[in-house]
Design a protein around this motif. Structure first.
Motif, PDB file in Angstrom:
ATOM      1  N   GLN A 249      69.069  -6.950  51.969  1.00  0.00           N
ATOM      2  CA  GLN A 249      68.959  -8.146  52.853  1.00  0.00           C
ATOM      3  C   GLN A 249      68.979  -7.647  54.222  1.00  0.00           C
ATOM      4  O   GLN A 249      68.204  -8.024  55.005  1.00  0.00           O
ATOM      5  N   GLU A 250      69.888  -6.761  54.603  1.00  0.00           N
ATOM      6  CA  GLU A 250      70.067  -6.335  55.856  1.00  0.00           C
ATOM      7  C   GLU A 250      68.769  -5.557  56.293  1.00  0.00           C
ATOM      8  O   GLU A 250      68.043  -5.812  57.647  1.00  0.00           O
ATOM      9  N   LYS A 251      68.244  -4.825  55.481  1.00  0.00           N
ATOM     10  CA  LYS A 251      67.055  -4.161  55.820  1.00  0.00           C
ATOM     11  C   LYS A 251      65.740  -5.116  55.905  1.00  0.00           C
ATOM     12  O   LYS A 251      64.951  -4.815  56.906  1.00  0.00           O
ATOM     13  N   ARG A 252      65.734  -6.416  55.260  1.00  0.00           N
ATOM     14  CA  ARG A 252      64.667  -7.433  55.255  1.00  0.00           C
ATOM     15  C   ARG A 252      64.902  -8.046  56.516  1.00  0.00           C
ATOM     16  O   ARG A 252      63.839  -8.687  57.026  1.00  0.00           O
ATOM     17  N   LYS A 253      66.363  -7.981  56.939  1.00  0.00           N
ATOM     18  CA  LYS A 253      66.436  -9.090  58.134  1.00  0.00           C
ATOM     19  C   LYS A 253      65.910  -8.246  59.369  1.00  0.00           C
ATOM     20  O   LYS A 253      65.165  -8.885  60.452  1.00  0.00           O
ATOM     21  N   THR A 254      65.883  -6.883  59.486  1.00  0.00           N
ATOM     22  CA  THR A 254      65.548  -6.146  60.525  1.00  0.00           C
ATOM     23  C   THR A 254      63.760  -6.280  60.582  1.00  0.00           C
ATOM     24  O   THR A 254      63.001  -6.455  61.404  1.00  0.00           O
ATOM     25  N   PHE A 258      61.207  -8.120  63.266  1.00  0.00           N
ATOM     26  CA  PHE A 258      59.932  -7.407  63.811  1.00  0.00           C
ATOM     27  C   PHE A 258      58.935  -8.338  63.573  1.00  0.00           C
ATOM     28  O   PHE A 258      57.930  -8.664  64.513  1.00  0.00           O
ATOM     29  N   TYR A 259      58.508  -8.801  62.451  1.00  0.00           N
ATOM     30  CA  TYR A 259      57.551  -9.863  62.059  1.00  0.00           C
ATOM     31  C   TYR A 259      57.534 -10.909  63.037  1.00  0.00           C
ATOM     32  O   TYR A 259      56.692 -11.385  63.726  1.00  0.00           O
ATOM     33  N   ASP A 260      58.679 -11.589  63.145  1.00  0.00           N
ATOM     34  CA  ASP A 260      59.064 -12.774  63.920  1.00  0.00           C
ATOM     35  C   ASP A 260      58.693 -12.407  65.437  1.00  0.00           C
ATOM     36  O   ASP A 260      57.877 -13.296  65.933  1.00  0.00           O
ATOM     37  N   SER A 261      59.033 -11.426  65.854  1.00  0.00           N
ATOM     38  CA  SER A 261      58.805 -11.196  67.225  1.00  0.00           C
ATOM     39  C   SER A 261      57.429 -10.761  67.641  1.00  0.00           C
ATOM     40  O   SER A 261      56.804 -11.319  68.610  1.00  0.00           O
ATOM     41  N   GLU A 262      56.538 -10.230  66.752  1.00  0.00           N
ATOM     42  CA  GLU A 262      55.159 -10.001  66.776  1.00  0.00           C
ATOM     43  C   GLU A 262      54.111 -11.159  66.498  1.00  0.00           C
ATOM     44  O   GLU A 262      53.474 -11.469  67.174  1.00  0.00           O
ATOM     45  N   VAL A 361      53.409  -1.974  61.177  1.00  0.00           N
ATOM     46  CA  VAL A 361      52.539  -2.115  62.357  1.00  0.00           C
ATOM     47  C   VAL A 361      51.142  -2.557  61.974  1.00  0.00           C
ATOM     48  O   VAL A 361      50.500  -3.197  62.726  1.00  0.00           O
ATOM     49  N   LYS A 362      50.553  -1.985  60.848  1.00  0.00           N
ATOM     50  CA  LYS A 362      49.069  -2.001  60.368  1.00  0.00           C
ATOM     51  C   LYS A 362      48.979  -3.459  60.061  1.00  0.00           C
ATOM     52  O   LYS A 362      48.063  -4.146  60.469  1.00  0.00           O
TER      53      LYS A 362
END
Ligand SMILES: Cc1ncc(COP(=O)(O)O)c(C=O)c1O
Length: 372
Positions: A249-254, A258-262, A361-362
């Motif tokens: 869950q912690e990894k998915r949070k990160t 990332f997805y949210d901000s981009e 990123v892709k």
């Protein structure tokens, strides 16, 4: 050749840890029928899900089938549900000899629209079967108010909400019974598996018996039960994965951050928001492709697929579009206008802790550059 990227990857314990579990099972000679590992997993899940009762099952579908059976809903009665879900939800209603009645969804969480339930209630309605879609909670308060007013049972399909809490309360405490799926694609998995959670103590024995062919004792079979038993190998995978899912869950949070901000910078992409009082399960990452995005949802899906990135159109088609349900009066487009809109706009992106930086990123780059 590009690597295939799927929506999820199963959480897997270390092979050497699994080997130890297998040795213990071989030693015990008990492979199934409520063995030690099964019973321990039930106890542990009570703590993780913060619920008073847990009954394990061999998969979520059989669990949901049994939940409806355990509530003794009158044969042929109507169960109000959502079309925006996996096939198992309405199928479990039908397999119980009950009739699904589809209710529209609300546009942020894409869960059943509680404000539209009351208009579908008739003298034949016996229950509401709502789904916490993608990890978003249904409006549990409003649903309970309606159920109390009309004396209806409430069942939640919580296949996507492992460990979610509303105001610190485990989501499995709402309604009469909640089903969780532990399928390999779910955040917490037992390869195949699932459970029911509920507060009513009188259901413990009833569900135990229904899960075991309706057998009460060696010479007494009272009810039409089924084989819903989770075996020891499934349970041991579960015990090991209980130690791993929080880190995942912690990894998915990160990844979500990332997805949210981009993605929030891209015109025409909407990210559905989790209510503030709800803790996230991190099961899926859905996005909505709005009208002002230059590509349609299907065009974006195809564009990603050409690059071997397999996003999913959950939930397209709607259950109300299936051959077996499309002629129901409640399946008409006028009754389900929001669901019919979102079935063509939603896309769930690859979402798992070990998704490599290169592909994160892709994916963003492909969504940002708005040409086919
Ligand atoms: C919403 C929903 N309900 C029910 C199920 C069925 O669960 P299972 O695969 O464990 O039978 C699933 C998925 O697998 C699901 O996504």
């Amino acid at each position: 050749m590009n690597k295939n990227i799927y929506v999820t990857q199963p959480l897997l314990p270390k092979l050497e840890d699994f080997q130890i579990q297998l040795e213990e099972i071989w030693e015990s000679k008990q492979l199934t029928n409520a063995g030690c590992k099964h019973n321990l997993l039930e106890q542990e899940l009570q703590k993780h899900l913060k619920v008073p009762n847990v009954s394990l099952f061999n998969n979520g579908t059989i669990a949901l089938l049994t939940a409806l059976k355990a509530l003794d809903l009158p044969y042929g009665s109507e169960v109000i549900t959502t079309p925006f879900t996996f096939a198992a939800t309405p199928h479990c209603i039908s397999w119980n000899g009950l009739n699904p009645v589809f209710c529209d969804i609300e546009p942020n969480t894409m869960c059943i629209d509680a404000n539209k339930i009351e208009s579908l209630i008739t003298e034949k309605t016996s229950a509401i079967l709502a789904v916490h879609v993608y990890g978003f909670p249904c409006d549990v308060k409003k649903i309970q108010e309606i159920a109390d007013k009309y004396n209806l049972k409430v069942i939640y399909d919580g296949a996507h909400v492992f460990s979610t809490e509303i105001d610190g309360v485990g989501i499995g405490n709402f309604g009469d019974i909640t089903m969780f799926s532990f399928h390999a694609t779910k955040l917490f998995n037992t390869i195949e598996g699932g459970c029911l959670t509920y507060k009513d103590e009188s259901l413990v024995k009833k569900i135990y018996n229904l899960r075991n062919f309706g057998i009460q004792s060696e010479e007494l079979v009272e009810e039409v039960g089924i084989n819903g038993k989770m075996n020891e190998i499934q349970a041991s995978v579960g015990l090991l994965n209980l130690n791993l899912y929080k880190e995942e869950q912690e990894k998915r949070k990160t990844l979500r951050e990332f997805y949210d901000s981009e993605l929030s910078k891209i015109k025409g992409i909407r990210i559905p928001k989790m209510p503030k009082n709800t803790s996230d399960s991190y099961q899926y990452y859905p996005i909505i492709i709005e009208e002002d995005y230059p590509l349609t949802r299907n065009e974006l899906y195809d564009k990603l697929k050409k690059e071997n990135i397999f996003a999913r159109k959950y939930f397209y088609p709607l259950c109300s579009d299936y051959e077996c349900y499309k002629n129901l009066p409640s399946s008409c487009v006028e009754n389900l206008s929001v669901a019919n809109k979102y079935k063509n706009r939603v896309l769930t992106l690859p979402f798992y802790g070990d998704l490599e930086e290169e592909f994160r990123v892709k994916i963003i780059k492909l969504i940002k550059i708005n040409c086919l």
